[in-house]
Write a protein that holds these residues in place. Structure first.
Motif, mmCIF file in Angstrom:
data_model
loop_
_atom_site.group_PDB
_atom_site.id
_atom_site.type_symbol
_atom_site.label_atom_id
_atom_site.label_comp_id
_atom_site.label_asym_id
_atom_site.label_seq_id
_atom_site.Cartn_x
_atom_site.Cartn_y
_atom_site.Cartn_z
ATOM 1 N N THR A 188 0.850 -1.188 0.000
ATOM 2 C CA THR A 188 0.000 0.000 0.000
ATOM 3 C C THR A 188 0.885 1.237 0.000
ATOM 4 O OG1 THR A 188 -1.913 1.024 1.060
ATOM 5 C CG2 THR A 188 -0.216 0.192 2.550
ATOM 6 N N TRP A 223 -2.337 6.261 -1.468
ATOM 7 C CA TRP A 223 -3.581 5.505 -1.659
ATOM 8 C C TRP A 223 -4.472 5.655 -0.428
ATOM 9 C CZ3 TRP A 223 -6.940 2.026 0.342
ATOM 10 C CH2 TRP A 223 -7.870 1.454 -0.530
ATOM 11 N N ARG A 280 -8.085 7.562 -0.633
ATOM 12 C CA ARG A 280 -9.309 6.740 -0.569
ATOM 13 C C ARG A 280 -10.040 6.846 0.764
ATOM 14 N NH1 ARG A 280 -10.302 3.354 -5.283
ATOM 15 N NH2 ARG A 280 -8.483 3.803 -6.559
ATOM 16 N N THR A 281 -9.322 7.251 1.846
ATOM 17 C CA THR A 281 -9.959 7.189 3.177
ATOM 18 C C THR A 281 -9.791 8.457 4.013
ATOM 19 O OG1 THR A 281 -8.024 6.393 4.424
ATOM 20 C CG2 THR A 281 -9.322 4.731 3.265
ATOM 21 N N CYS A 333 -19.639 -0.646 14.910
ATOM 22 C CA CYS A 333 -19.346 0.790 14.786
ATOM 23 C C CYS A 333 -20.508 1.673 15.237
ATOM 24 C CB CYS A 333 -18.963 1.131 13.351
ATOM 25 S SG CYS A 333 -17.537 0.205 12.785
ATOM 26 N N ARG A 383 -4.484 -6.000 2.900
ATOM 27 C CA ARG A 383 -4.326 -4.550 2.770
ATOM 28 C C ARG A 383 -5.670 -3.830 2.621
ATOM 29 N NH1 ARG A 383 -2.394 -3.195 -3.436
ATOM 30 N NH2 ARG A 383 -4.151 -4.185 -4.472
ATOM 31 N N GLY A 441 -15.598 -3.749 1.118
ATOM 32 C CA GLY A 441 -15.575 -2.304 1.355
ATOM 33 C C GLY A 441 -16.448 -1.478 0.430
ATOM 34 N N LYS A 442 -16.403 -1.814 -0.850
ATOM 35 C CA LYS A 442 -17.153 -1.006 -1.829
ATOM 36 C C LYS A 442 -18.657 -1.080 -1.556
ATOM 37 C CE LYS A 442 -15.758 0.251 -6.466
ATOM 38 N NZ LYS A 442 -14.841 1.194 -5.867
ATOM 39 N N HIS A 453 -19.672 8.758 12.717
ATOM 40 C CA HIS A 453 -18.713 7.660 12.839
ATOM 41 C C HIS A 453 -17.584 7.925 11.844
ATOM 42 C CE1 HIS A 453 -16.780 3.894 12.836
ATOM 43 N NE2 HIS A 453 -17.329 3.448 11.732
ATOM 44 N N ALA A 459 -15.259 6.572 9.666
ATOM 45 C CA ALA A 459 -14.811 5.391 8.927
ATOM 46 C C ALA A 459 -13.975 5.792 7.727
ATOM 47 C CB ALA A 459 -16.007 4.565 8.459
ATOM 48 N N ASN A 460 -14.444 6.809 7.020
ATOM 49 C CA ASN A 460 -13.809 7.164 5.759
ATOM 50 C C ASN A 460 -14.221 8.592 5.424
ATOM 51 O OD1 ASN A 460 -13.428 7.593 2.957
ATOM 52 N ND2 ASN A 460 -13.389 5.389 2.601
ATOM 53 N N ARG A 483 -14.408 10.073 2.722
ATOM 54 C CA ARG A 483 -15.296 10.181 1.552
ATOM 55 C C ARG A 483 -16.742 9.879 1.919
ATOM 56 N NH1 ARG A 483 -12.644 5.813 -1.187
ATOM 57 N NH2 ARG A 483 -14.215 5.850 -2.800
ATOM 58 N N ILE A 484 -16.962 8.973 2.916
ATOM 59 C CA ILE A 484 -18.341 8.699 3.360
ATOM 60 C C ILE A 484 -18.899 9.943 4.059
ATOM 61 C CG2 ILE A 484 -19.802 7.316 4.915
ATOM 62 C CD1 ILE A 484 -17.965 4.947 4.441
ATOM 63 N N ASN A 516 -10.437 4.239 11.654
ATOM 64 C CA ASN A 516 -11.752 3.779 12.105
ATOM 65 C C ASN A 516 -11.586 3.036 13.430
ATOM 66 O OD1 ASN A 516 -14.198 2.487 12.498
ATOM 67 N ND2 ASN A 516 -14.432 1.878 10.355
HETATM 68 O O1 UT7 Z 1 -16.916 1.153 10.011
HETATM 69 C C1 UT7 Z 1 -17.670 0.257 9.294
HETATM 70 C C2 UT7 Z 1 -17.951 0.784 7.988
HETATM 71 N N1 UT7 Z 1 -16.844 0.562 7.063
HETATM 72 C C3 UT7 Z 1 -16.726 1.404 6.097
HETATM 73 O O2 UT7 Z 1 -17.449 2.364 6.066
HETATM 74 C C4 UT7 Z 1 -15.757 1.140 4.978
HETATM 75 C C5 UT7 Z 1 -16.418 1.460 3.698
HETATM 76 N N2 UT7 Z 1 -15.603 1.286 2.510
HETATM 77 C C6 UT7 Z 1 -14.545 2.074 2.246
HETATM 78 O O3 UT7 Z 1 -14.196 2.942 3.002
HETATM 79 C C7 UT7 Z 1 -13.854 1.906 0.904
HETATM 80 O O4 UT7 Z 1 -14.618 1.074 0.085
HETATM 81 C C8 UT7 Z 1 -12.408 1.360 1.025
HETATM 82 C C9 UT7 Z 1 -11.515 2.428 1.608
HETATM 83 C C10 UT7 Z 1 -12.404 0.120 1.885
HETATM 84 C C11 UT7 Z 1 -11.857 0.995 -0.356
HETATM 85 O O5 UT7 Z 1 -11.929 2.113 -1.231
HETATM 86 P P1 UT7 Z 1 -12.503 1.933 -2.714
HETATM 87 O O6 UT7 Z 1 -12.363 3.234 -3.384
HETATM 88 O O7 UT7 Z 1 -13.887 1.359 -2.591
HETATM 89 O O8 UT7 Z 1 -11.480 0.924 -3.359
HETATM 90 P P2 UT7 Z 1 -11.746 -0.527 -3.978
HETATM 91 O O9 UT7 Z 1 -12.124 -1.506 -2.930
HETATM 92 O O10 UT7 Z 1 -12.644 -0.373 -5.155
HETATM 93 O O11 UT7 Z 1 -10.296 -0.874 -4.500
HETATM 94 C C12 UT7 Z 1 -9.684 -0.152 -5.575
HETATM 95 C C13 UT7 Z 1 -8.319 -0.753 -5.834
HETATM 96 C C14 UT7 Z 1 -8.332 -2.279 -6.001
HETATM 97 O O12 UT7 Z 1 -7.384 -2.631 -6.983
HETATM 98 P P3 UT7 Z 1 -7.871 -3.011 -8.485
HETATM 99 O O13 UT7 Z 1 -8.806 -4.170 -8.316
HETATM 100 O O14 UT7 Z 1 -8.552 -1.765 -8.980
HETATM 101 O O15 UT7 Z 1 -6.575 -3.313 -9.158
HETATM 102 C C15 UT7 Z 1 -7.839 -2.761 -4.649
HETATM 103 O O16 UT7 Z 1 -7.220 -4.030 -4.720
HETATM 104 O O17 UT7 Z 1 -7.447 -0.482 -4.742
HETATM 105 C C16 UT7 Z 1 -6.840 -1.703 -4.288
HETATM 106 N N3 UT7 Z 1 -6.589 -1.588 -2.861
HETATM 107 C C17 UT7 Z 1 -5.483 -1.029 -2.364
HETATM 108 N N4 UT7 Z 1 -4.407 -0.468 -2.946
HETATM 109 C C18 UT7 Z 1 -3.447 0.032 -2.147
HETATM 110 C C19 UT7 Z 1 -7.383 -1.985 -1.838
HETATM 111 N N5 UT7 Z 1 -6.790 -1.696 -0.670
HETATM 112 C C20 UT7 Z 1 -5.615 -1.105 -0.951
HETATM 113 C C21 UT7 Z 1 -4.570 -0.560 -0.171
HETATM 114 N N6 UT7 Z 1 -3.519 -0.010 -0.809
HETATM 115 N N7 UT7 Z 1 -4.611 -0.571 1.176
#
Ligand code: UT7
Length: 322
Positions: free
Chosen positions: A31, A35, A39-40, A115, A154, A214-215, A249, A251-252, A254-255, A279
């Motif tokens: 990571t 990133w 993203r967070t 949470c 990750r 996550g998505k 809460h 978490a992120n 962007r949320i 989080n």
């Molecule tokens: O508290 C409970 C509630 N929880 C939440 O609210 C979490 C909600 N979800 C999120 O915050 C977001 O969905 C995440 C932060 C978990 C992920 O962000 P995203 O923009 O939805 O990313 P994604 O899952 O679509 O992943 C995009 C890319 C993927 O690679 P490919 O498939 O596009 O090649 C992942 O494998 O990012 C990759 N990826 C990472 N890259 C670098 C996922 N985790 C990581 C990382 N570092 N840590």
């Protein structure tokens, strides 16, 4: 119910000493700081020391909230700990905290809503107080999520951290419009597989590790949170435009931004601390609340909205006149 209102009369917080930056996370998994921040919004998280347990974090935050309220152990007649990472399967972490803080009257129990735990506890405590069972409730959100993370995944391990936040809630007659105005709780067990821990005493006799899609969680979070905020205003003569501060809460980032946008609320009114501790599940709302009260943003008379969503799914919101 009676004319009693539930007032927030003290706040406290505790974060473990050890800070782990995004750069350190990049040494553990594939990571990068870029990133994680993009993203967070998270820059670092706190991790409990070996031998430092959820109850230790909870007691540290609870002690500070009691001092802030000007109360001692003899004043508290209910201890509620919201946690998904209890010290032991049983007894409740709250009972350990009760003993550790020298509280010998009343009762103590845990709430498990991941949470959303603190927001669930807020509503339960309000009902205990207005129903006449409790007078002064110590409500704590405390977690050691570092202990249930898969440190090779990750997609989850970069998101969470440890911490605790607490409030003292007091029942008061003649409080005018001060205090908790309304709360709304929801859950939907059909969404279990989107966010869960793959172990437990009955199923595997192990603690298990956190698993998340996550998505999918992200999409549900923005919709559920915007809906519950609308719902918590139903039956009041207030509307989202009256909100002075949203304490969500953490978490992120962007949320938080997307939810505020959906509700037409300025991002300036959203308390954001996720950058500093990631989080922390049930601890995140009281950690953010403590920060905004301590730095003078939240003032007497302000309309404050607490909201959270987590595994289960569970979600909820509370409206408080400070
Ligand atoms: O508290 C409970 C509630 N929880 C939440 O609210 C979490 C909600 N979800 C999120 O915050 C977001 O969905 C995440 C932060 C978990 C992920 O962000 P995203 O923009 O939805 O990313 P994604 O899952 O679509 O992943 C995009 C890319 C993927 O690679 P490919 O498939 O596009 O090649 C992942 O494998 O990012 C990759 N990826 C990472 N890259 C670098 C996922 N985790 C990581 C990382 N570092 N840590």
């Amino acid at each position: 119910m009676s004319g009693i209102r539930t007032i927030v009369t003290g706040v406290g917080a505790y974060l473990p000493e050890r800070i782990v930056t995004n750069a350190e996370m990049a040494k553990l998994v594939d990571t990068s700081d870029e990133w994680i921040v993009e993203r967070t919004g998270i820059s670092q998280r706190h991790i409990a020391a070996d031998g430092e347990y959820t109850s230790d974090l909870a007691m540290a935050a609870g002690k500070r909230a009691m001092a802030d309220a000007g109360m001692d152990a003899s004043d508290i007649d209910m201890v509620i700990v919201a946690t998904a990472t209890p010290d032991e399967t049983f007894p409740a972490t709250a009972v350990k905290v009760q003993a550790g803080l020298g509280i010998t009257q009343g009762a103590a129990f845990d709430i498990q809503a991941v949470c959303s735990g603190f927001v669930y506890g807020f509503s339960v405590a309000d009902n205990l107080i207005r129903g006449g069972m409790s007078k002064n409730v110590l409500l704590i959100g405390a977690e050691t999520f570092s202990r249930i993370l898969d440190w090779e995944d990750r997609t989850t391990c970069v998101l969470f951290g440890d911490g605790a936040g607490a409030v003292v809630l007091r029942g008061e007659q003649g409080a005018g419009d001060r205090g908790i105005i309304a709360s709304k709780l929801r859950s939907d067990g059909t969404k279990h597989d989107l966010l869960y821990v793959d172990g437990g005493p009955s199923m595997t006799q192990t603690t298990g590790k956190l698993r998340m899609r996550g998505k999918d969680v992200f999409k549900h979070a923005v919709k559920n949170l915007a809906d519950i905020v609308e719902e918590v205003f139903e039956g009041t003569d207030l509307s989202p435009s009256d909100i002075d501060w949203i304490v969500p809460h953490q978490a992120n980032r962007r949320i938080l931004d997307a939810t505020a946008r959906k509700l037409g609320i300025s991002p300036d009114k959203v308390v954001v601390t996720v950058q500093d501790h990631g989080n922390t599940s049930a601890a995140s709302v009281p950690l953010a609340l403590e920060r905004a009260v301590r730095d003078g943003r939240i003032k007497r008379g302000d309309l404050v909205l607490l909201e959270a969503m987590g595994g289960g799914f569970t979600w909820g919101a509370s409206l408080v006149r400070w």
